[in-house]
Design a protein around this motif. Structure first.
Motif, PDB file in Angstrom:
ATOM      1  N   PRO A   4       0.803  -1.220   0.000  1.00 47.99           N
ATOM      2  CA  PRO A   4       0.000   0.000   0.000  1.00 47.99           C
ATOM      3  C   PRO A   4       0.839   1.274   0.000  1.00 47.99           C
ATOM      4  N   ASP A   5       2.156   1.131   0.206  1.00 47.09           N
ATOM      5  CA  ASP A   5       3.028   2.296   0.319  1.00 47.09           C
ATOM      6  C   ASP A   5       3.711   2.669  -1.000  1.00 47.09           C
ATOM      7  N   ALA A   6       3.436   1.933  -2.056  1.00 50.87           N
ATOM      8  CA  ALA A   6       4.036   2.243  -3.359  1.00 50.87           C
ATOM      9  C   ALA A   6       3.629   3.654  -3.787  1.00 50.87           C
ATOM     10  N   PRO A   7       4.521   4.360  -4.470  1.00 50.48           N
ATOM     11  CA  PRO A   7       4.231   5.748  -4.851  1.00 50.48           C
ATOM     12  C   PRO A   7       3.319   5.833  -6.076  1.00 50.48           C
ATOM     13  N   THR A   8       2.141   5.245  -5.935  1.00 47.99           N
ATOM     14  CA  THR A   8       1.111   5.298  -6.971  1.00 47.99           C
ATOM     15  C   THR A   8      -0.199   5.605  -6.252  1.00 47.99           C
ATOM     16  N   ARG A  14      -3.452 -12.470   7.759  1.00 52.37           N
ATOM     17  CA  ARG A  14      -2.487 -11.535   7.185  1.00 52.37           C
ATOM     18  C   ARG A  14      -1.198 -11.539   7.985  1.00 52.37           C
ATOM     19  N   ILE A  15      -0.098 -11.415   7.248  1.00 51.30           N
ATOM     20  CA  ILE A  15       1.221 -11.215   7.837  1.00 51.30           C
ATOM     21  C   ILE A  15       1.913 -10.153   6.975  1.00 51.30           C
ATOM     22  N   THR A  16       2.637  -9.251   7.616  1.00 52.01           N
ATOM     23  CA  THR A  16       3.236  -8.129   6.904  1.00 52.01           C
ATOM     24  C   THR A  16       4.744  -8.126   7.050  1.00 52.01           C
ATOM     25  N   GLY A  17       5.432  -8.054   5.916  1.00 52.34           N
ATOM     26  CA  GLY A  17       6.878  -7.909   5.903  1.00 52.34           C
ATOM     27  C   GLY A  17       7.246  -6.477   5.525  1.00 52.34           C
ATOM     28  N   ILE A  18       8.426  -6.061   5.920  1.00 56.46           N
ATOM     29  CA  ILE A  18       8.899  -4.695   5.702  1.00 56.46           C
ATOM     30  C   ILE A  18      10.169  -4.727   4.873  1.00 56.46           C
ATOM     31  N   PHE A  19      10.291  -3.782   3.947  1.00 56.65           N
ATOM     32  CA  PHE A  19      11.554  -3.605   3.229  1.00 56.65           C
ATOM     33  C   PHE A  19      11.638  -2.182   2.727  1.00 56.65           C
ATOM     34  N   GLY A  20      12.833  -1.633   2.716  1.00 58.44           N
ATOM     35  CA  GLY A  20      13.053  -0.295   2.195  1.00 58.44           C
ATOM     36  C   GLY A  20      14.523   0.010   2.067  1.00 58.44           C
ATOM     37  N   HIS A  21      14.809   1.115   1.389  1.00 60.75           N
ATOM     38  CA  HIS A  21      16.204   1.548   1.183  1.00 60.75           C
ATOM     39  C   HIS A  21      16.482   2.732   2.085  1.00 60.75           C
ATOM     40  N   PRO A  71      10.980  -0.996  -3.313  1.00 56.78           N
ATOM     41  CA  PRO A  71      10.611   0.419  -3.208  1.00 56.78           C
ATOM     42  C   PRO A  71      11.692   1.297  -3.835  1.00 56.78           C
ATOM     43  N   PRO A  72      11.292   2.440  -4.362  1.00 52.03           N
ATOM     44  CA  PRO A  72      12.302   3.333  -4.954  1.00 52.03           C
ATOM     45  C   PRO A  72      13.347   3.739  -3.913  1.00 52.03           C
TER      46      PRO A  72
END
Length: 177
Positions: free
Chosen positions: A67-71, A170-177, A125-126
């Motif tokens: 849901p956090d994608a920049p769209t 539901r299970i949620t994973g996190i990833f980012g730069h 993610p960008p």
């Protein structure tokens, strides 16, 4: 306030979803990171196990959504449906970028993700966009099968599940730069 796309859906009983690939709220590992964009990831669906689906479950659908994608519409990483009711897990790598492994239920169908591939595309993610949430959801359905065209979108799958979803895990994973 963090946006939760599932908060707008009708409330249904929850059941248990776990993974040996990551913990709920934990960081995704390299196998679940996108490799198709040169990050060195594996584009491998994480291992998922579920239990306690409600009585009357006749099939499952499994999705992964960011849901956090920049769209304006987030980003669908994975959508599968018509998994038999006796399915209780998927192996890590049961689905990759463009193929399902032998361990993936033969009766199940894959839809194209927002990357245009019928399979699983890992998190990407960008750079500089921060952490994103990857919501892996198992939907318990009260029908044996949903009839969808091979070109249907994950959004259309969600619409077709409306009124047939009797439980959700539901299970949620996190990833980012």
């Amino acid at each position: 306030m963090t946006y939760d796309p599932y908060a707008a859906l009708p409330e249904v009983p929850s059941f248990t979803l776990t993974s040996t690939s990551f913990t709920d709220g934990g960081r995704l590992a390299l196998p679940q990171i996108a490799g198709m964009i040169g990050t060195g990831g594996g584009d491998r669906l994480p291992q998922l196990s579920w239990s306690g689906a409600p009585e009357g479950t006749r099939s499952f659908a499994v999705t992964c959504y960011d849901p956090d994608a920049p769209t304006a519409s987030g980003f669908w990483h994975f959508a599968a449906y018509n998994l038999p009711a006796d399915t209780t897990s998927l192996d890590e790598g049961a689905v990759t970028l463009d193929q399902a492994a032998e361990s993936f239920p033969a009766e199940a169908s894959l839809l194209r993700n927002d990357g245009g591939i019928a399979g699983f595309v890992g998190s990407a993610p960008p750079p500089g966009h921060g952490d994103h949430r990857y919501m892996f959801v198992v939907h318990a359905l009260d029908v044996d099968a949903l009839e969808l065209d091979a070109l249907a979108s994950p959004g259309l799958l969600g619409f077709q599940m409306f009124g047939h979803t009797i439980g959700r895990a539901r299970i949620t994973g996190i990833f980012g730069h």
